[in-house]
Design a protein around this motif. Structure first.
Motif, PDB file in Angstrom:
ATOM      1  N   VAL A 155       0.831  -1.204   0.000  1.00 35.71           N
ATOM      2  CA  VAL A 155       0.000   0.000   0.000  1.00 35.71           C
ATOM      3  C   VAL A 155       0.866   1.254   0.000  1.00 35.71           C
ATOM      4  CG1 VAL A 155      -1.699   1.336   1.314  1.00 35.71           C
ATOM      5  CG2 VAL A 155      -1.892  -1.158   1.188  1.00 35.71           C
ATOM      6  N   VAL A 156       0.517   2.204  -0.865  1.00 37.68           N
ATOM      7  CA  VAL A 156       1.160   3.521  -0.833  1.00 37.68           C
ATOM      8  C   VAL A 156       0.698   4.191   0.451  1.00 37.68           C
ATOM      9  CG1 VAL A 156       1.350   5.758  -1.975  1.00 37.68           C
ATOM     10  CG2 VAL A 156       1.190   3.669  -3.346  1.00 37.68           C
ATOM     11  N   LYS A 157       1.624   4.523   1.330  1.00 36.12           N
ATOM     12  CA  LYS A 157       1.256   4.988   2.671  1.00 36.12           C
ATOM     13  C   LYS A 157       0.448   6.274   2.664  1.00 36.12           C
ATOM     14  CE  LYS A 157       4.821   2.642   5.339  1.00 36.12           C
ATOM     15  NZ  LYS A 157       5.924   2.774   6.329  1.00 36.12           N
ATOM     16  N   VAL A 158       0.779   7.196   1.769  1.00 35.26           N
ATOM     17  CA  VAL A 158      -0.008   8.419   1.657  1.00 35.26           C
ATOM     18  C   VAL A 158      -0.826   8.328   0.380  1.00 35.26           C
ATOM     19  CG1 VAL A 158       0.033  10.930   1.540  1.00 35.26           C
ATOM     20  CG2 VAL A 158       1.771   9.724   2.867  1.00 35.26           C
ATOM     21  N   GLN A 159      -2.107   8.016   0.517  1.00 31.67           N
ATOM     22  CA  GLN A 159      -2.978   7.902  -0.652  1.00 31.67           C
ATOM     23  C   GLN A 159      -3.234   9.288  -1.245  1.00 31.67           C
ATOM     24  OE1 GLN A 159      -4.608   4.761  -1.909  1.00 31.67           O
ATOM     25  NE2 GLN A 159      -2.736   4.150  -0.849  1.00 31.67           N
ATOM     26  N   PRO A 160      -3.323   9.399  -2.574  1.00 29.18           N
ATOM     27  CA  PRO A 160      -3.524  10.707  -3.203  1.00 29.18           C
ATOM     28  C   PRO A 160      -4.685  11.497  -2.618  1.00 29.18           C
ATOM     29  CG  PRO A 160      -3.031   9.079  -4.860  1.00 29.18           C
ATOM     30  CD  PRO A 160      -3.191   8.324  -3.563  1.00 29.18           C
ATOM     31  N   ALA A 161      -5.792  10.818  -2.323  1.00 28.01           N
ATOM     32  CA  ALA A 161      -6.967  11.521  -1.811  1.00 28.01           C
ATOM     33  C   ALA A 161      -6.676  12.233  -0.497  1.00 28.01           C
ATOM     34  CB  ALA A 161      -8.122  10.535  -1.626  1.00 28.01           C
ATOM     35  N   ASP A 162      -5.686  11.747   0.270  1.00 31.32           N
ATOM     36  CA  ASP A 162      -5.345  12.373   1.543  1.00 31.32           C
ATOM     37  C   ASP A 162      -4.768  13.771   1.361  1.00 31.32           C
ATOM     38  OD1 ASP A 162      -6.137  10.041   2.759  1.00 31.32           O
ATOM     39  OD2 ASP A 162      -4.108   9.218   2.892  1.00 31.32           O
ATOM     40  N   LEU A 163      -4.261  14.065   0.168  1.00 31.37           N
ATOM     41  CA  LEU A 163      -3.601  15.344  -0.068  1.00 31.37           C
ATOM     42  C   LEU A 163      -4.433  16.302  -0.901  1.00 31.37           C
ATOM     43  CD1 LEU A 163       0.059  14.155  -0.774  1.00 31.37           C
ATOM     44  CD2 LEU A 163      -0.988  14.803   1.378  1.00 31.37           C
ATOM     45  N   TRP A 164      -5.608  15.873  -1.358  1.00 28.42           N
ATOM     46  CA  TRP A 164      -6.411  16.763  -2.184  1.00 28.42           C
ATOM     47  C   TRP A 164      -7.095  17.816  -1.319  1.00 28.42           C
ATOM     48  CZ3 TRP A 164      -8.738  11.954  -4.934  1.00 28.42           C
ATOM     49  CH2 TRP A 164      -7.820  11.500  -5.886  1.00 28.42           C
TER      50      TRP A 164
END
Length: 209
Positions: free
Chosen positions: A27-36
Motif C-alpha cells: 500500500v502507498v502509505k499516503v494515498q492521493p486523496a489524503d492530499l487533495w
C-alpha cells in the motif's frame, strides 16, 4: 545499487523459495486523496497520473513524498520507499539463531527451533541472517483491484473460486485473482481488498547467492 529490507509472510516466503512469486504489492502509505484540497472532487483519470522517480532525486520531493497540483489536474511525483530497478531487497522472515548461524521457521517441518530456543519475529531479523535477496526489475503504481490474472499468479498465490470474504463466487473455474484477493484480506485485514487502495507493484527476480 541500494539495499532495502522487506517483510514477507510464511506462505510468501515459501513461494519465493519455490520460484512462483516474482511480484509484491504494498500500500502507498499516503494515498492521493489524503492530499487533495477539501471539497475538490477528482476523477479516476486524475488519480492515475503518477510518475515514479529514480532514487537519486527522491530528496527533492519533499517531506511528505507526494505533491499535487491545485485543482487536482495532476498527481505526482511519488517515490517508492522500497527502491528502484536495480536495487535489492533482502527478505525478513521468522528466524532463530542455531548452530552458529540462522534457522528459518518455514523450513522446519515441526516448526520447532532445532536447539530448543525461541523463534524471533521477522521484523528483528538482521541482514546477515537473511537467506533471500531479490533484485527489483520494475516499479509502478496502480489500484489494487486492477491486478490481472497473470500478475495475480506472479504474486505466488493459489487459485480459488472463493471471494475475498470466503463467499463462493459464480465462476466456472478458480482464478488466481480470487486467490490473491483472499490472500490480501488475510494479510491486511477484512475489507482491505474492497478498499481498493493505490499500491506499489514491485516486480523482482531472485539473486542467486
Amino acid at each position: 545499487m541500494k539495499e532495502h529490507p522487506i517483510l514477507f509472510s510464511a506462505p510468501m516466503v515459501r513461494a519465493l523459495l519455490a520460484g512462483t512469486k516474482t511480484q509484491t504489492r504494498r500500500v502507498v502509505k499516503v494515498q492521493p486523496a489524503d492530499l487533495w484540497p477539501d471539497g475538490v472532487e477528482c476523477s479516476s483519470a486524475a488519480r492515475g497520473l503518477f510518475r515514479v522517480l529514480p532514487s537519486d532525486v527522491q530528496a527533492n520531493i519533499g517531506a511528505r513524498g507526494l505533491m499535487y497540483a491545485a485543482g487536482c489536474q495532476s498527481v505526482g511525483p511519488i517515490a517508492c520507499p522500497y527502491g528502484q530497478p536495480g536495487d535489492r531487497l533482502w527478505v525478513r522472515e521468522t528466524w532463530g539463531p542455531c548452530d552458529g548461524g540462522a534457522c528459518y521457521r518455514v523450513s522446519e517441518r515441526d516448526g520447532v527451533l532445532p536447539d530448543g530456543g525461541k523463534w524471533r519475529p521477522s521484523i528483528y531479523m538482521p541482514r546477515w541472517a537473511s537467506r533471500i535477496t531479490l533484485e527489483i526489475v520494475s516499479v509502478r503504481v496502480e489500484r489494487l483491484q486492477d491486478i490481472s490474472e497473470e500478475d495475480a499468479k506472479a504474486e505466488g498465490c493459489e487459485p480459488t473460486s472463493m471471494g475475498p470474504n470466503g463467499i463462493r463466487l459464480d465462476v466456472r473455474q478458480p482464478t488466481y485473482r480470487n486467490g490473491y484477493a483472499q490472500l490480501w484480506n488475510e494479510i491486511n485485514g477484512p475489507g482491505s481488498w474492497e478498499a481498493n487502495p493505490w499500491v506499489w507493484v514491485i516486480e523482482f527476480k531472485r539473486v542467486v547467492q
